[in-house]
Motif scaffolding. Structure first.
Motif, short mmCIF file in Angstrom:
data_model
loop_
_atom_site.label_atom_id
_atom_site.label_comp_id
_atom_site.label_asym_id
_atom_site.label_seq_id
_atom_site.Cartn_x
_atom_site.Cartn_y
_atom_site.Cartn_z
N UNK A 116 -7.12 -3.44 0.24
CA UNK A 116 -7.44 -2.02 0.44
C UNK A 116 -8.95 -1.79 0.39
N UNK A 117 -9.41 -0.60 0.76
CA UNK A 117 -10.82 -0.28 0.60
C UNK A 117 -11.23 -0.45 -0.87
N UNK A 118 -12.43 -0.92 -1.11
CA UNK A 118 -12.90 -1.17 -2.47
C UNK A 118 -13.28 0.12 -3.20
N UNK A 119 -13.12 0.07 -4.53
CA UNK A 119 -13.55 1.15 -5.41
C UNK A 119 -12.99 2.51 -4.99
N UNK A 120 -11.71 2.51 -4.63
CA UNK A 120 -11.11 3.75 -4.15
C UNK A 120 -9.62 3.83 -4.48
N UNK A 121 -9.29 3.61 -5.76
CA UNK A 121 -7.89 3.76 -6.17
C UNK A 121 -7.53 5.24 -6.25
N UNK A 122 -6.23 5.61 -6.04
CA UNK A 122 -5.10 4.72 -5.74
C UNK A 122 -5.06 4.33 -4.27
N UNK A 123 -4.39 3.21 -3.99
CA UNK A 123 -4.17 2.73 -2.63
C UNK A 123 -2.72 2.25 -2.52
N UNK A 124 -2.18 2.20 -1.32
CA UNK A 124 -0.80 1.76 -1.14
C UNK A 124 -0.61 0.97 0.14
N UNK A 125 0.47 0.18 0.13
CA UNK A 125 0.93 -0.54 1.31
C UNK A 125 2.43 -0.33 1.37
N UNK A 126 2.98 -0.17 2.58
CA UNK A 126 4.42 0.04 2.69
C UNK A 126 4.97 -0.70 3.90
N UNK A 127 6.27 -0.97 3.84
CA UNK A 127 6.96 -1.66 4.92
C UNK A 127 8.13 -0.81 5.38
N UNK A 128 8.36 -0.79 6.68
CA UNK A 128 9.49 -0.08 7.28
C UNK A 128 10.60 -1.11 7.50
N UNK A 129 11.70 -0.96 6.79
CA UNK A 129 12.81 -1.91 6.88
C UNK A 129 13.67 -1.69 8.13
N UNK A 130 13.33 -0.68 8.92
CA UNK A 130 14.06 -0.43 10.16
C UNK A 130 15.18 0.57 10.03
N UNK A 131 15.80 0.60 8.87
CA UNK A 131 16.87 1.55 8.57
C UNK A 131 17.04 1.59 7.05
N UNK A 132 17.68 2.63 6.55
CA UNK A 132 17.93 2.70 5.11
C UNK A 132 18.93 1.62 4.71
N UNK A 133 18.59 0.88 3.68
CA UNK A 133 19.47 -0.16 3.19
C UNK A 133 19.23 -0.41 1.72
N UNK A 134 20.15 -1.08 1.04
CA UNK A 134 20.02 -1.31 -0.40
C UNK A 134 18.79 -2.13 -0.74
N UNK A 135 18.09 -1.71 -1.77
CA UNK A 135 16.91 -2.42 -2.27
C UNK A 135 17.08 -2.58 -3.77
N UNK A 136 16.94 -3.82 -4.25
CA UNK A 136 17.11 -4.06 -5.69
C UNK A 136 15.93 -4.84 -6.28
#
Length: 223
Positions: A116-136
């Motif tokens: 992520x860009x430096x010295x700039x919290x908060x930051x995030x990364x996300x993934x698109x699983x394509x459809x809603x599905x169970x995550x554990x």
């Protein structure tokens, strides 16, 4: 080591090592790495050779099990978890530094990473699983090289069905990444299975660098 490749047509053509039959040039006769029924990332033997060198030099401990999974993220090895829902899916982030793009965290390469860009919290990364599905369960990782010194990143896991409204799935907590343990990976098991299409990892601190960093973002439906 530098690279792995296949040569064909009397070695006048070269292609990257084929992980599956889908990667094999038509009519080449090349066998894919999963020919024996065990899926392998195209760089598996390079990673195995690299870890072999580390074993000989005493940089990592000797174990009875292979030090490197056949597939980055754990898939393909009967002794390791399978079914990475995030592998090669679309990934986005709040920002990035230079060429360290979010797609690097889901490309199956243990040594490419998002930053992520430096010295700039908060930051995030996300993934698109394509459809809603169970995550554990999630497995987060940084490059396994010893140059990546031990560090603690404070992360929270969030989920969403539409990419807009997010719910916290795992509260913010300090997660220790250590190249000397578990190939520099951290496992986060949710308290209960959640359904989500978008899985986001939110960073608010990093003791090793003033930015969020992630080389692997693996998502599993089972604990």
């Amino acid at each position: 080591y530098i690279s792995m490749f296949d040569e064909y047509n009397e070695a006048n053509q070269i292609a990257k090592t084929a992980a599956t039959a889908a990667d094999v040039p038509a009519g080449s006769g090349i066998k894919a790495l999963d020919e024996d029924g065990t899926p392998c990332s195209s760089d598996y033997y390079l990673r195995l050779t690299g870890d072999g060198g580390k074993l000989l030099k005493g940089e990592i401990p000797l174990t009875e099990k292979r030090p490197t999974p056949t597939v980055v993220g754990g898939g393909g090895d009967p002794e390791l978890p399978t079914g990475d829902l995030a592998l090669r899916r679309s990934a986005t982030a709040s920002g990035q530094t230079q060429g360290y793009a979010p797609g690097n965290a889901v490309d199956g390469d243990a040594r490419s990473y998002w930053e992520s860009p430096n010295n700039s919290f908060p930051q995030w990364i996300q993934v698109d699983l394509g459809k809603s599905q169970p995550v554990r369960r999630l497995v987060l990782s940084l490059p396994p090289d010893a140059a990546w010194a031990k560090r603690t990143q404070t992360v929270e896991v969030l989920g969403s069905a539409d990419g807009s409204a997010f719910t916290s799935l795992s509260a913010p907590a300090g997660r220790v990444f250590d190249p000397a343990k578990d190939a520099n990976s951290v496992t986060i098991t949710l308290a209960s299975t959640a359904n989500a299409r978008y899985v986001r990892v939110r960073f608010t601190a990093n003791t090793g660098w003033p930015a969020g960093q992630l080389a692997g973002l693996a998502v599993y439906a089972a604990s």
